[in-house]
Design an enzyme around this catalytic site. Structure first.
Site, PDB file in Angstrom:
ATOM      1  N   CYS A   1      -7.341  -3.452 -12.988  1.00 14.58           N
ATOM      2  CA  CYS A   1      -7.019  -2.282 -12.170  1.00 14.58           C
ATOM      3  C   CYS A   1      -5.769  -2.454 -11.317  1.00 14.58           C
ATOM      4  O   CYS A   1      -5.502  -1.647 -10.446  1.00 14.58           O
ATOM      5  CB  CYS A   1      -8.217  -1.876 -11.315  1.00 14.58           C
ATOM      6  SG  CYS A   1      -8.720  -3.161 -10.163  1.00 14.58           S
TER       7      CYS A   1
ATOM      8  N   GLU B   1      -9.311 -11.550  -8.476  1.00 15.66           N
ATOM      9  CA  GLU B   1      -7.963 -11.373  -7.928  1.00 15.66           C
ATOM     10  C   GLU B   1      -7.491 -12.584  -7.138  1.00 15.66           C
ATOM     11  O   GLU B   1      -6.438 -12.568  -6.519  1.00 15.66           O
ATOM     12  CB  GLU B   1      -7.885 -10.097  -7.083  1.00 15.66           C
ATOM     13  CG  GLU B   1      -8.928  -9.959  -6.008  1.00 15.66           C
ATOM     14  CD  GLU B   1      -8.816  -8.635  -5.241  1.00 15.66           C
ATOM     15  OE1 GLU B   1      -7.794  -7.933  -5.347  1.00 15.66           O
ATOM     16  OE2 GLU B   1      -9.767  -8.314  -4.507  1.00 15.66           O
TER      17      GLU B   1
ATOM     18  N   HIS C   1       0.813  -1.217   0.000  1.00 21.53           N
ATOM     19  CA  HIS C   1       0.000   0.000   0.000  1.00 21.53           C
ATOM     20  C   HIS C   1       0.846   1.266   0.000  1.00 21.53           C
ATOM     21  O   HIS C   1       0.448   2.273  -0.562  1.00 21.53           O
ATOM     22  CB  HIS C   1      -1.109  -0.022   1.050  1.00 21.53           C
ATOM     23  CG  HIS C   1      -0.696   0.300   2.429  1.00 21.53           C
ATOM     24  ND1 HIS C   1      -0.906  -0.549   3.479  1.00 21.53           N
ATOM     25  CD2 HIS C   1      -0.075   1.385   2.942  1.00 21.53           C
ATOM     26  CE1 HIS C   1      -0.431   0.006   4.573  1.00 21.53           C
ATOM     27  NE2 HIS C   1       0.086   1.178   4.274  1.00 21.53           N
TER      28      HIS C   1
ATOM     29  N   ASP D   1      -3.109  -8.636  -6.372  1.00 23.19           N
ATOM     30  CA  ASP D   1      -3.335  -9.828  -5.560  1.00 23.19           C
ATOM     31  C   ASP D   1      -3.231 -11.095  -6.387  1.00 23.19           C
ATOM     32  O   ASP D   1      -2.673 -12.090  -5.934  1.00 23.19           O
ATOM     33  CB  ASP D   1      -4.720  -9.761  -4.900  1.00 23.19           C
ATOM     34  CG  ASP D   1      -4.674  -8.942  -3.628  1.00 23.19           C
ATOM     35  OD1 ASP D   1      -3.767  -9.188  -2.809  1.00 23.19           O
ATOM     36  OD2 ASP D   1      -5.511  -8.036  -3.451  1.00 23.19           O
TER      37      ASP D   1
HETATM   38  C1  PEP Z   1      -5.401  -5.647  -6.895  1.00 20.97           C
HETATM   39  O1  PEP Z   1      -5.356  -6.542  -6.043  1.00 20.97           O
HETATM   40  O2  PEP Z   1      -4.882  -5.748  -8.016  1.00 20.97           O
HETATM   41  C2  PEP Z   1      -6.069  -4.368  -6.621  1.00 20.97           C
HETATM   42  C3  PEP Z   1      -6.250  -3.505  -7.578  1.00 20.97           C
HETATM   43  O3  PEP Z   1      -6.463  -4.098  -5.357  1.00 20.97           O
HETATM   44  P1  PEP Z   1      -5.501  -3.789  -4.120  1.00 20.97           P
HETATM   45  O4  PEP Z   1      -4.155  -3.402  -4.666  1.00 20.97           O
HETATM   46  O5  PEP Z   1      -6.145  -2.683  -3.372  1.00 20.97           O
HETATM   47  O6  PEP Z   1      -5.491  -5.080  -3.377  1.00 20.97           O
HETATM   48 MG    MG Z   2      -6.587  -6.590  -4.343  1.00 27.20          MG
END
Ligand code: PEP
Ligand code: MG
Length: 593
Positions: free
Chosen positions: A509, A438, A196, A462
Site C-alpha cells: 500500500c 514497514e 503526508h 516507511d
Molecule cells: C507506508 O508506510 O508505506 C504506508 C502506506 O503508510 P504511511 O505512508 O501512512 O506511513
Molecule cells: Mg507507514
C-alpha cells in the site's frame, strides 16, 4: 526564453499540469476579508465579539473537563493557556477600541489583532513562550469560528477564482478544505516523495509539487505559474512559447488518461488469467465518490490518523464508529482495511501534547503509542469492531516490528471484543487482523509474523526510509529515497514468499504500487493486491490486463539480479515499454501520464 521566466525544481507529488495564478498561503494568516460597518452597528459588533468570547470559553472549559476525566491532568492544563488568552484584557480592549475607531467587523479586527499577537510570540527568545504561539493560534481560530458563519471562515472559502496555492507546508485540514474549491494545483516548500503533504496531494487529484525549499519566498501573489506535477517543476512567468507547450501537453495527457476509462468495468487480471485486487488508499471520506468512480475493488489502507489531526479534542467512539460504518457501507461488499492510529513521524495530533522525539520516525509512533495509551487505542478498536457489523472490515496495525507487539495489540483487541460481547453489541467475530510490514525487522521475520497475522500489507513508504536510512520527508535526501534499491526488492520478495508459505494474502500500500514499472515487478513477484491513490487505479489495471503473469515473473527475476536502483529503474521501464506500450507512452512523448 524571456529573461523573467524562472524555473523551480522540486519533488513531483501528484501528476498533471496546471496553469493559473499564485495564491500564497501564509500559515499565520487568517484570511478574513475586511467588512465595513455603519456607526450604529458598532455596539452590535462589540456585543458579537463579547458573545464569541463567552462561547469560546465555555467550549474550552467543556473540552478541558472531558479531557481531565479521560486523560492525565497535565494534558488538560494546556487549555489553561487557551483560557488565559481569552481573558487577556489588553487583547480584548484593543479589539473593542479598534472596532470603534476603524468601523470594521469584529472578526476582521480580531484577526488583525491576533496576527499581531502571533508575531510577538513568534519573536520571543524564550522557547517555552515561543511555543505558546500554537495556543494563541488555536484559540484564535476557535473564536473566529464562533464569530463567523463557519462555512465562510475557512481560508479557501474566500477564493473565487482558479488559483494555485503556494505554502510552506499543507496540513490535512487545509487539504480537506480544498475539496471542490477553485484550487487547481499546489506547491510547498517542504516535503519528500512520501511525506503526508504528498499523500494528501494525490488524494485531492490536482497536480502538486513539494520540497521546493523556498517557493514561498520566490513566488508572489498573483504571479502567473505553470505547475508540472510530472516533473516536479514550477515555472514562474512562463513565456508564450512555454505556455503553449504546456497547454498542448495537458490536453495530450488528458486524452491519454481517458483511454484508461475503457477498463473500468473489466476484470483485473493478466492475459493468462492471474487475478489481482486493486484497492484504494483513503485519507478523507470525501474521496469515496472518486474511489468508486475509479473502480477500486475495496480499500487497502484507510489512514485513520487524519481523523485525529487538526482538532482540539480526540474523536469519540461514536464519531469514529459513524465514520467507519459509513465507509464500510459505501464500499460493501468490498473490503475496507482500517489501519489503527498511526500517529507520529510527520503526523501529529494537536489534541495531545506529547513530547517530540529527537527522531520522530524512530520514536513513539503508531502501534507503540497505542500500546502505551490503551485508553485511546481501545476507543478506536471498539469503534472499528462495532462498524465491522455493517460491512467487510479488516483491521491492520502499523509499525509492527515483530510477533511481540502483534501479540500485545491482539491482547488488547481480545479485551475489547470480550467487553462488546458482554454488552451484547454486535461485531464481526471473525474480523481479519493484519500487520503492516514497514520496518526491516518485520520484513526479515515475515515467516514468524505470517503464522500470527491474517494478512500482510507492505508499507514501502516507511520500509524504504528504514532500510536505506533516508528520511522520507526530507527534501535534502529525496534523491537517495530509492524504491528500486536491490535491498528493497529483496525484502519485498521475502515478505511475499513468507506470506504465501503460510497461506495468507499479501498486498502493498505504499506509493510504489502506483508506479507502473514497479507494479509490473510486484505483479511478477506474485503480490495479491495493490493499494494506491484512486487516480492511479485505472492505469495500473490497464497495465495488468495488458501483460501475462509469466512475462511479469521474468521481469521480476531479471531485476532481482541487478546491482543498483538506477539499473532496476531503466530495465523495468524498458520492459514495460516493450510489454505494455499503450499504458505508459503518449504519442510524441516518452513519459507516462
Ligand atoms: C507506508 O508506510 O508505506 C504506508 C502506506 O503508510 P504511511 O505512508 O501512512 O506511513
Ligand atoms: Mg507507514
Amino acid at each position: 526564453m524571456s529573461v523573467n521566466e524562472i524555473i523551480l525544481k522540486g519533488v513531483p507529488a501528484a501528476p498533471g499540469i496546471a496553469y493559473g495564478s499564485a495564491f500564497i498561503l501564509d500559515k499565520q494568516d487568517f484570511i478574513v476579508p475586511p467588512r465595513a460597518i455603519m456607526e450604529n452597528e458598532i455596539p452590535i459588533e462589540i456585543a458579537r465579539f463579547e458573545e464569541a468570547l463567552v462561547k469560546t470559553k465555555e467550549e474550552i472549559a467543556k473540552i478541558q473537563q472531558k479531557i481531565s476525566t479521560e486523560m492525565q491532568i497535565s494534558q488538560a492544563q494546556i487549555f489553561e493557556a487557551h483560557l488565559l488568552v481569552l481573558e487577556d484584557r489588553t487583547l480584548i480592549e484593543e479589539v473593542i477600541k479598534r472596532i470603534r475607531k476603524e468601523k470594521l467587523s469584529a472578526e476582521y479586527i480580531f484577526s488583525e489583532v491576533l496576527k499581531k499577537y502571533v508575531k510577538i510570540f513568534s519573536n520571543i527568545e524564550d522557547d517555552y513562550l515561543r511555543e505558546r504561539v500554537s495556543d494563541v493560534n488555536d484559540v484564535g481560530r476557535r473564536l473566529l469560528k464562533n464569530l463567523m458563519d463557519e462555512t465562510k471562515m475557512h481560508e479557501f472559502d474566500s477564493i473565487t477564482e482558479e488559483l494555485i496555492i503556494i505554502s510552506h507546508d499543507l496540513s490535512p485540514s487545509d487539504t480537506a478544505s480544498m475539496y471542490n474549491k477553485n484550487i487547481i494545483a499546489f506547491a510547498t516548500d517542504i516535503g519528500g516523495k512520501t511525506s503526508h503533504s504528498t499523500i494528501m496531494a494525490k488524494s485531492l487529484g490536482i497536480p502538486a509539487v513539494v520540497g521546493l525549499k523556498d517557493a514561498t519566498l520566490r513566488i508572489r501573489n498573483q504571479d502567473t505559474l505553470i505547475v508540472d506535477g510530472r516533473e516536479g517543476l514550477i515555472i514562474i512567468h512562463p513565456t508564450e512559447e512555454t505556455k503553449k507547450h504546456y497547454i498542448d501537453l495537458r490536453s495530450r495527457i488528458l486524452k491519454f488518461q481517458d483511454q484508461f476509462q475503457s477498463v473500468k468495468d473489466l476484470a483485473c487480471e493478466t492475459t493468462d488469467g492471474k487475478k489481482i485486487n486493486l484497492l484504494a488508499n483513503l485519507e478523507l471520506p470525501e474521496e469515496i465518490p472518486s474511489i468508486i468512480k475509479h473502480g477500486a475493488n475495496g480499500i487497502g489502507l484507510y489512514r485513520t490518523e487524519f481523523f485525529y489531526m487538526n482538532r482540539v479534542d480526540l474523536p469519540s467512539e461514536e464519531e469514529q464508529f459513524e465514520a467507519y460504518k459509513q465507509v464500510a457501507q459505501a464500499m460493501a461488499p468490498n473490503i475496507v482495511t482500517i489501519r489503527s492510529l498511526d500517529l507520529g513521524g510527520d503526523k501529529f495530533i494537536s489534541s495531545l501534547q506529547i513530547p517530540r522525539d529527537m527522531y520522530p520516525f524512530l520514536g513513539w509512533r503508531a502501534i507503540r503509542f497505542c500500546l502505551a495509551r490503551p485508553d485511546i487505542f481501545k476507543t478506536q478498536l471498539r469503534a472499528i469492531l462495532r462498524a465491522s457489523a455493517f460491512g467487510n472490515i479488516r483491521l491492520m496495525y502499523p509499525m509492527i516490528i515483530g510477533p511481540d507487539d502483534l501479540r500485545r495489540a491482539n491482547a488488547i483487541l481480545y479485551e475489547v471484543k470480550t467487553s462488546l460481547r458482554d454488552e451484547k453489541i454486535p461485531f464481526n467475530e471473525d474480523i481479519k487482523v493484519g500487520a503492516m510490514i514497514e520496518v526491516p525487522s518485520a520484513a526479515v521475520t515475515a515467516d514468524l509474523l505470517a503464522k500470527e497475522a491474517d494478512f500482510f500489507s507492505i508499507g514501502t513508504n516507511d520500509l524504504i526510509q528504514y532500510m536505506l536510512a533516508v528520511d522520507r520527508v526530507s527534501e535534502q535526501t529525496a534523491e537517495l529515497y530509492d524504491p528500486g534499491h536491490p535491498s528493497i526488492l529483496r525484502v519485498i520478495k521475502n515478505t511475499i514468499d513468507a506470506a504465501h508459505k503460510a497461506n495468507i494474502p499479501v498486498g502493498l500500500c505504499g506509493e510504489m504500487s502506483s508506479e507502473p514499472s514497479f507494479a509490473l515487478i510486484l505483479l511478477g513477484m506474485n503480490i495479491d493486491d495493490l493499494s494506491m491513490s484512486a487516480l492511479s487505479i485505472l492505469q495500473i489495471k490497464k497495465l495488468i490486463r495488458s501483460v501475462s503473469f509469466e512475462s511479469a515473473k521474468k521481469v521480476a527475476e531479471e531485476v532481482l539480479q541487478l546491482a543498483t536502483g538506477q539499473e532496476v529503474d531503466e530495465i523495468s521501464r524498458m520492459r514495460l515499454r516493450e510489454l505494455a506500450p499503450d499504458v505508459v507512452t503518449m504519442k510524441n512523448d516518452e513519459k507516462n501520464g
